[in-house]
Design a protein around this motif. Sequence first.
Motif, short mmCIF file in Angstrom:
data_model
loop_
_atom_site.label_atom_id
_atom_site.label_comp_id
_atom_site.label_asym_id
_atom_site.label_seq_id
_atom_site.Cartn_x
_atom_site.Cartn_y
_atom_site.Cartn_z
N ASN A 105 0.82 -1.21 0.00
CA ASN A 105 0.00 0.00 0.00
C ASN A 105 0.85 1.26 0.00
OD1 ASN A 105 -2.41 -1.42 0.04
ND2 ASN A 105 -2.39 -1.58 2.27
N LEU A 106 2.10 1.17 0.39
CA LEU A 106 2.98 2.33 0.37
C LEU A 106 3.28 2.80 -1.05
CD1 LEU A 106 5.57 1.51 3.18
CD2 LEU A 106 3.71 3.16 3.26
N TYR A 107 3.25 1.87 -2.02
CA TYR A 107 3.56 2.21 -3.40
C TYR A 107 2.35 2.74 -4.15
CZ TYR A 107 7.94 -0.14 -2.55
OH TYR A 107 9.16 -0.48 -2.05
N GLN A 108 1.22 2.84 -3.48
CA GLN A 108 -0.02 3.24 -4.12
C GLN A 108 0.01 4.72 -4.53
OE1 GLN A 108 -3.35 2.56 -1.58
NE2 GLN A 108 -4.67 2.02 -3.29
N GLY A 114 6.39 11.99 -3.64
CA GLY A 114 7.32 12.84 -4.38
C GLY A 114 7.02 14.31 -4.16
N TRP A 115 5.73 14.67 -4.22
CA TRP A 115 5.34 16.06 -3.96
C TRP A 115 5.69 16.47 -2.54
CZ3 TRP A 115 1.86 17.77 -0.29
CH2 TRP A 115 1.59 19.15 -0.30
N GLY A 120 8.82 19.79 1.06
CA GLY A 120 9.64 19.92 2.27
C GLY A 120 10.95 20.60 1.99
N SER A 121 11.55 20.32 0.85
CA SER A 121 12.83 20.95 0.52
C SER A 121 12.63 22.41 0.15
CB SER A 121 13.54 20.19 -0.60
OG SER A 121 12.75 20.25 -1.79
N HIS A 122 11.47 22.78 -0.48
CA HIS A 122 11.19 24.18 -0.81
C HIS A 122 10.93 24.99 0.45
CE1 HIS A 122 11.25 23.81 -5.10
NE2 HIS A 122 10.34 22.83 -5.09
N ALA A 123 10.24 24.40 1.42
CA ALA A 123 9.95 25.12 2.66
C ALA A 123 11.24 25.35 3.47
CB ALA A 123 8.95 24.33 3.50
N ALA A 124 12.17 24.42 3.40
CA ALA A 124 13.42 24.57 4.12
C ALA A 124 14.30 25.64 3.47
CB ALA A 124 14.17 23.24 4.17
N ALA A 125 14.15 25.83 2.13
CA ALA A 125 14.96 26.83 1.43
C ALA A 125 14.50 28.23 1.74
CB ALA A 125 14.92 26.57 -0.08
#
Length: 126
Positions: A105-108, A114-115, A120-125
């Motif tokens: 179910n994790l691959y669903q 990905g989003w 998370g990386s945009h908010a940290a920048a």
Amino acid sequence: MTSPDKHLEQRARELWHEAAQRIDPATAGRLRAARRQALDAVQAPARRAVRWLIPTGAFAVIALATMLVWQPLPPPHASTAMQPASSADELDNELPPDADKTDPNLYQNLDFYGWLASAGSHAAAR
């Protein structure tokens, strides 16, 4: 010791012995009572310590026995199918888990994950 010091010590001893023999009986009795009382006071803490030694040791043995008897039981061994998808060593691993060890179910919703990672990386920048 020098000779004058030794002479002074001998003279002091002679005077003390002489004075001790001339004490009246009432004063001698009071001195003996005070001496007995002082000796009893010195020996009293030792008696109290011995008196508490046996109960304290018994309490320690009971506490130890209680800890040994009431230890939590280990969890029953579950089959590998019932175990969670990742164990403690896999959490520390930076590589993604194997497909056969994880929940399908994790691959669903891979797009969502990905989003989430990019957000998370945009908010940290910022």
